[in-house]
Design an enzyme around this catalytic site. Sequence first.
Site, short mmCIF file in Angstrom:
data_model
loop_
_atom_site.label_atom_id
_atom_site.label_comp_id
_atom_site.label_asym_id
_atom_site.label_seq_id
_atom_site.Cartn_x
_atom_site.Cartn_y
_atom_site.Cartn_z
N MET A 71 -11.66 -6.00 5.22
CA MET A 71 -10.82 -5.07 5.99
C MET A 71 -10.51 -5.68 7.36
O MET A 71 -11.41 -6.14 8.06
CB MET A 71 -11.54 -3.73 6.20
CG MET A 71 -11.70 -2.88 4.97
SD MET A 71 -10.16 -2.52 4.08
CE MET A 71 -9.22 -1.66 5.34
N HIS A 125 -8.24 1.13 -4.14
CA HIS A 125 -9.18 0.90 -3.04
C HIS A 125 -9.86 2.23 -2.71
O HIS A 125 -9.25 3.12 -2.13
CB HIS A 125 -8.37 0.36 -1.85
CG HIS A 125 -9.17 0.12 -0.61
ND1 HIS A 125 -8.58 -0.10 0.61
CD2 HIS A 125 -10.51 0.03 -0.41
CE1 HIS A 125 -9.53 -0.29 1.52
NE2 HIS A 125 -10.71 -0.22 0.93
N MET A 139 -8.82 8.14 -0.17
CA MET A 139 -9.68 8.53 0.97
C MET A 139 -10.15 9.96 0.79
O MET A 139 -9.37 10.82 0.35
CB MET A 139 -8.89 8.43 2.27
CG MET A 139 -8.25 7.07 2.49
SD MET A 139 -7.44 7.00 4.10
CE MET A 139 -6.70 5.37 4.02
N HIS A 177 -1.13 -1.24 -4.31
CA HIS A 177 -2.41 -0.92 -3.68
C HIS A 177 -2.48 0.58 -3.43
O HIS A 177 -1.62 1.15 -2.76
CB HIS A 177 -2.53 -1.70 -2.37
CG HIS A 177 -3.84 -1.57 -1.66
ND1 HIS A 177 -4.96 -2.31 -2.00
CD2 HIS A 177 -4.21 -0.78 -0.63
CE1 HIS A 177 -5.95 -1.98 -1.20
NE2 HIS A 177 -5.54 -1.05 -0.35
N MET A 216 -12.07 4.49 -0.70
CA MET A 216 -12.74 4.71 0.59
C MET A 216 -13.35 6.09 0.52
O MET A 216 -12.88 7.05 1.16
CB MET A 216 -11.71 4.59 1.73
CG MET A 216 -11.27 3.15 1.98
SD MET A 216 -9.67 3.05 2.82
CE MET A 216 -8.59 3.23 1.41
N ASP A 236 -6.73 -6.50 4.17
CA ASP A 236 -6.07 -5.19 4.19
C ASP A 236 -6.07 -4.62 5.61
O ASP A 236 -7.14 -4.35 6.18
CB ASP A 236 -6.83 -4.26 3.24
CG ASP A 236 -6.20 -2.87 3.11
OD1 ASP A 236 -5.13 -2.63 3.70
OD2 ASP A 236 -6.80 -2.02 2.42
N SER A 276 0.85 -1.19 0.00
CA SER A 276 0.00 0.00 0.00
C SER A 276 0.89 1.24 0.00
O SER A 276 1.67 1.45 0.93
CB SER A 276 -0.88 0.01 1.25
OG SER A 276 -1.34 1.33 1.47
N ASP A 331 -4.61 3.62 -1.91
CA ASP A 331 -5.69 3.94 -0.97
C ASP A 331 -6.21 5.35 -1.21
O ASP A 331 -5.52 6.33 -0.95
CB ASP A 331 -5.16 3.83 0.47
CG ASP A 331 -5.01 2.38 0.90
OD1 ASP A 331 -5.98 1.62 0.74
OD2 ASP A 331 -3.93 2.02 1.39
C1 DX5 Z 1 -6.36 1.36 5.63
C2 DX5 Z 1 -5.84 1.15 4.22
C3 DX5 Z 1 -4.74 0.15 4.16
C4 DX5 Z 1 -3.51 0.54 4.92
C5 DX5 Z 1 -2.69 -0.66 5.22
O1 DX5 Z 1 -7.40 2.26 5.59
O2 DX5 Z 1 -6.88 0.70 3.37
O3 DX5 Z 1 -4.43 -0.20 2.82
O4 DX5 Z 1 -2.72 1.47 4.24
O5 DX5 Z 1 -1.61 -0.28 5.99
P1 DX5 Z 1 -0.92 -1.24 7.05
O6 DX5 Z 1 -0.43 -2.45 6.29
O7 DX5 Z 1 0.17 -0.42 7.61
O8 DX5 Z 1 -1.96 -1.64 8.05
ZN ZN Z 2 -6.45 -0.26 1.37
#
Ligand code: DX5
Ligand code: ZN
Length: 218
Positions: A136, A65, A36, A32, A67, A174, A7, A34
Amino acid sequence: MIKIAPSILAADFANLERDIKKVEAAGADMIHVDVMDGHFVPNITIGYPVVKSLRKVTGLVLDVHLMIENPENYIHEFAKSGADIITVHAEATNHLHRLVQMIKDEGVKAGVSLNPATPLCMVEQVIQDIDMLLIMSVNPGFGGQKFIESVYDKLRNAKQLIDRLNPGIDLQVDGGVGEDNIGRVAGCGANVIVAGSAVFNSKDMHGTIQAMKKAECR
Ligand code: DX5
Ligand code: ZN
Protein backbone atom coordinates in the site's frame (compact mmCIF):
# COMPACT_ATOMS: atom_id res chain seq x y z
CA MET A 1 5.44 -5.64 -18.67
CA ILE A 2 3.38 -3.26 -16.55
CA LYS A 3 -0.20 -4.33 -15.88
CA ILE A 4 -2.83 -1.73 -15.01
CA ALA A 5 -5.62 -2.52 -12.56
CA PRO A 6 -8.14 0.35 -12.48
CA SER A 7 -9.80 0.62 -9.07
CA ILE A 8 -13.56 0.87 -9.44
CA LEU A 9 -13.67 2.88 -6.23
CA ALA A 10 -13.28 5.88 -8.53
CA ALA A 11 -15.93 4.68 -11.01
CA ASP A 12 -19.59 5.73 -11.12
CA PHE A 13 -21.37 3.13 -8.98
CA ALA A 14 -24.64 3.85 -10.79
CA ASN A 15 -22.95 2.96 -14.08
CA LEU A 16 -20.47 0.24 -13.16
CA GLU A 17 -21.00 -1.88 -16.25
CA ARG A 18 -20.50 1.12 -18.53
CA ASP A 19 -17.31 2.11 -16.69
CA ILE A 20 -15.92 -1.45 -16.76
CA LYS A 21 -16.50 -1.58 -20.53
CA LYS A 22 -14.70 1.75 -20.86
CA VAL A 23 -11.56 0.58 -19.04
CA GLU A 24 -11.67 -2.73 -20.91
CA ALA A 25 -11.68 -0.86 -24.23
CA ALA A 26 -8.88 1.38 -22.95
CA GLY A 27 -6.62 -1.64 -22.33
CA ALA A 28 -6.94 -2.38 -18.60
CA ASP A 29 -5.45 -5.73 -17.57
CA MET A 30 -7.62 -6.37 -14.52
CA ILE A 31 -10.33 -4.78 -12.43
CA HIS A 32 -9.39 -3.85 -8.87
CA VAL A 33 -12.31 -4.12 -6.44
CA ASP A 34 -11.87 -2.35 -3.09
CA VAL A 35 -13.92 -3.97 -0.36
CA MET A 36 -14.13 -1.90 2.86
CA ASP A 37 -16.10 -2.72 5.99
CA GLY A 38 -15.97 0.43 8.12
CA HIS A 39 -13.87 -1.40 10.75
CA PHE A 40 -10.51 -2.27 9.25
CA VAL A 41 -10.67 1.04 7.40
CA PRO A 42 -12.82 4.12 8.05
CA ASN A 43 -14.98 3.72 4.95
CA ILE A 44 -17.65 1.35 3.61
CA THR A 45 -17.84 0.28 -0.02
CA ILE A 46 -19.10 -2.91 -1.61
CA GLY A 47 -19.39 -6.64 -0.99
CA TYR A 48 -19.65 -9.89 -2.88
CA PRO A 49 -23.03 -9.25 -4.58
CA VAL A 50 -21.22 -6.59 -6.61
CA VAL A 51 -18.39 -8.98 -7.47
CA LYS A 52 -20.99 -11.48 -8.62
CA SER A 53 -22.61 -8.91 -10.90
CA LEU A 54 -19.26 -7.74 -12.27
CA ARG A 55 -18.35 -11.34 -13.07
CA LYS A 56 -21.28 -11.45 -15.51
CA VAL A 57 -20.15 -8.40 -17.46
CA THR A 58 -16.37 -8.79 -17.75
CA GLY A 59 -13.84 -11.43 -18.66
CA LEU A 60 -11.03 -9.41 -17.10
CA VAL A 61 -9.31 -10.68 -13.97
CA LEU A 62 -11.25 -9.57 -10.88
CA ASP A 63 -8.65 -8.51 -8.34
CA VAL A 64 -10.46 -8.26 -5.00
CA HIS A 65 -8.71 -6.23 -2.27
CA LEU A 66 -10.26 -7.01 1.11
CA MET A 67 -9.87 -4.22 3.63
CA ILE A 68 -12.05 -5.92 6.21
CA GLU A 69 -11.83 -7.47 9.65
CA ASN A 70 -12.31 -11.23 10.03
CA PRO A 71 -11.55 -11.86 6.35
CA GLU A 72 -11.64 -15.64 6.97
CA ASN A 73 -15.43 -15.43 7.25
CA TYR A 74 -15.85 -14.10 3.71
CA ILE A 75 -13.27 -15.89 1.52
CA HIS A 76 -15.65 -18.59 0.35
CA GLU A 77 -18.34 -16.11 -0.71
CA PHE A 78 -15.90 -13.91 -2.63
CA ALA A 79 -14.41 -16.95 -4.40
CA LYS A 80 -17.88 -18.26 -5.25
CA SER A 81 -18.87 -14.83 -6.55
CA GLY A 82 -16.12 -14.94 -9.18
CA ALA A 83 -12.99 -13.31 -7.73
CA ASP A 84 -9.80 -14.42 -9.52
CA ILE A 85 -7.40 -12.97 -6.95
CA ILE A 86 -8.24 -12.35 -3.31
CA THR A 87 -5.85 -10.08 -1.41
CA VAL A 88 -6.00 -9.92 2.37
CA HIS A 89 -4.20 -7.63 4.80
CA ALA A 90 -1.55 -9.14 7.07
CA GLU A 91 -2.80 -6.72 9.76
CA ALA A 92 -6.35 -8.12 9.61
CA THR A 93 -5.62 -11.64 10.83
CA ASN A 94 -3.75 -13.52 13.54
CA HIS A 95 -3.35 -16.51 11.23
CA LEU A 96 -2.04 -15.28 7.91
CA HIS A 97 -0.71 -18.67 6.86
CA ARG A 98 -4.04 -20.36 7.43
CA LEU A 99 -5.88 -17.55 5.63
CA VAL A 100 -3.62 -17.81 2.57
CA GLN A 101 -4.20 -21.58 2.45
CA MET A 102 -7.94 -20.97 2.73
CA ILE A 103 -7.84 -18.72 -0.34
CA LYS A 104 -5.80 -21.25 -2.31
CA ASP A 105 -8.11 -24.08 -1.31
CA GLU A 106 -10.89 -22.14 -3.06
CA GLY A 107 -8.88 -22.35 -6.27
CA VAL A 108 -8.26 -18.61 -6.30
CA LYS A 109 -4.96 -16.72 -6.45
CA ALA A 110 -3.80 -15.38 -3.09
CA GLY A 111 -2.45 -11.90 -2.46
CA VAL A 112 -1.21 -10.40 0.79
CA SER A 113 -1.15 -6.67 1.46
CA LEU A 114 0.78 -4.47 3.88
CA ASN A 115 -0.21 -1.02 5.12
CA PRO A 116 2.42 1.72 4.80
CA ALA A 117 3.51 1.39 8.45
CA THR A 118 3.75 -2.41 8.45
CA PRO A 119 7.25 -3.81 7.91
CA LEU A 120 8.01 -6.21 5.09
CA CYS A 121 9.14 -8.96 7.46
CA MET A 122 5.44 -9.60 8.19
CA VAL A 123 5.12 -11.50 4.91
CA GLU A 124 8.47 -13.28 4.83
CA GLN A 125 7.06 -16.57 6.13
CA VAL A 126 4.22 -16.73 3.59
CA ILE A 127 5.86 -15.29 0.50
CA GLN A 128 6.47 -18.74 -0.95
CA ASP A 129 2.74 -19.49 -0.72
CA ILE A 130 1.34 -16.38 -2.38
CA ASP A 131 0.80 -15.19 -5.95
CA MET A 132 0.98 -11.45 -5.33
CA LEU A 133 2.38 -9.04 -2.75
CA LEU A 134 0.50 -5.74 -2.47
CA ILE A 135 2.38 -2.81 -0.99
CA MET A 136 0.00 0.00 0.00
CA SER A 137 1.34 3.42 -0.94
CA VAL A 138 -1.44 5.27 0.93
CA ASN A 139 -3.23 4.45 4.16
CA PRO A 140 -6.17 2.40 2.87
CA GLY A 141 -9.70 3.73 3.05
CA PHE A 142 -10.01 6.34 0.35
CA GLY A 143 -9.13 7.01 -3.26
CA GLY A 144 -7.37 10.14 -4.43
CA GLN A 145 -4.70 10.29 -1.71
CA LYS A 146 -1.06 11.25 -2.16
CA PHE A 147 1.62 8.56 -2.68
CA ILE A 148 3.76 8.18 0.48
CA GLU A 149 7.40 8.77 -0.53
CA SER A 150 8.96 6.24 1.87
CA VAL A 151 7.20 3.48 -0.04
CA TYR A 152 9.73 3.64 -2.90
CA ASP A 153 12.38 2.08 -0.65
CA LYS A 154 9.91 -0.46 0.67
CA LEU A 155 9.05 -1.48 -2.90
CA ARG A 156 12.72 -2.00 -3.75
CA ASN A 157 13.13 -4.18 -0.66
CA ALA A 158 9.93 -6.07 -1.49
CA LYS A 159 11.25 -6.79 -4.99
CA GLN A 160 14.49 -8.14 -3.48
CA LEU A 161 12.54 -10.34 -1.08
CA ILE A 162 10.46 -11.70 -3.97
CA ASP A 163 13.52 -12.33 -6.13
CA ARG A 164 15.16 -14.22 -3.27
CA LEU A 165 12.21 -16.31 -2.06
CA ASN A 166 9.59 -16.60 -4.82
CA PRO A 167 10.71 -15.03 -8.09
CA GLY A 168 7.98 -14.43 -10.62
CA ILE A 169 5.12 -13.47 -8.30
CA ASP A 170 3.47 -10.12 -8.89
CA LEU A 171 4.43 -7.01 -6.94
CA GLN A 172 1.40 -4.71 -6.82
CA VAL A 173 1.27 -1.13 -5.62
CA ASP A 174 -1.93 0.66 -4.65
CA GLY A 175 -2.62 4.32 -3.94
CA GLY A 176 -1.64 7.63 -5.44
CA VAL A 177 -0.12 6.29 -8.65
CA GLY A 178 -0.57 8.13 -11.93
CA GLU A 179 1.26 9.05 -15.11
CA ASP A 180 3.65 11.31 -13.18
CA ASN A 181 5.10 8.69 -10.82
CA ILE A 182 4.45 5.30 -12.43
CA GLY A 183 7.94 5.23 -13.97
CA ARG A 184 9.53 5.52 -10.57
CA VAL A 185 7.18 2.91 -9.08
CA ALA A 186 7.96 0.49 -11.91
CA GLY A 187 11.67 1.24 -11.54
CA CYS A 188 11.43 -0.08 -7.98
CA GLY A 189 10.10 -3.38 -9.30
CA ALA A 190 6.31 -3.09 -9.13
CA ASN A 191 4.63 -4.71 -12.14
CA VAL A 192 0.92 -4.48 -11.27
CA ILE A 193 -0.28 -0.94 -10.75
CA VAL A 194 -3.63 -0.05 -9.19
CA ALA A 195 -4.95 3.30 -10.33
CA GLY A 196 -8.30 4.77 -9.36
CA SER A 197 -8.49 8.51 -9.82
CA ALA A 198 -5.70 8.62 -12.43
CA VAL A 199 -7.79 6.42 -14.73
CA PHE A 200 -11.37 7.39 -13.96
CA ASN A 201 -10.77 11.14 -13.72
CA SER A 202 -8.87 11.15 -16.99
CA LYS A 203 -10.52 12.80 -20.00
CA ASP A 204 -8.62 10.35 -22.21
CA MET A 205 -8.80 6.99 -20.43
CA HIS A 206 -7.25 5.11 -23.34
CA GLY A 207 -4.34 7.53 -23.57
CA THR A 208 -3.76 7.43 -19.82
CA ILE A 209 -3.79 3.63 -19.53
CA GLN A 210 -1.58 3.20 -22.59
CA ALA A 211 0.89 5.82 -21.35
CA MET A 212 1.01 4.15 -17.93
CA LYS A 213 1.62 0.71 -19.49
CA LYS A 214 4.47 2.07 -21.57
CA ALA A 215 6.06 4.12 -18.79
CA GLU A 216 9.86 4.06 -18.74
CA CYS A 217 11.34 2.74 -15.49
CA ARG A 218 13.25 5.40 -13.64
C1 DX5 B 1 -7.26 2.70 -1.12
C2 DX5 B 1 -7.68 1.70 -2.17
C3 DX5 B 1 -7.15 2.02 -3.52
C4 DX5 B 1 -7.64 3.32 -4.08
C5 DX5 B 1 -6.72 3.80 -5.15
O1 DX5 B 1 -7.76 2.31 0.10
O2 DX5 B 1 -7.22 0.40 -1.82
O3 DX5 B 1 -7.35 0.95 -4.43
O4 DX5 B 1 -8.94 3.24 -4.60
O5 DX5 B 1 -7.16 5.04 -5.59
P1 DX5 B 1 -6.17 6.15 -6.16
O6 DX5 B 1 -5.49 5.54 -7.36
O7 DX5 B 1 -7.08 7.27 -6.49
O8 DX5 B 1 -5.18 6.47 -5.09
ZN1 ZN C 1 -7.13 -1.28 -3.34
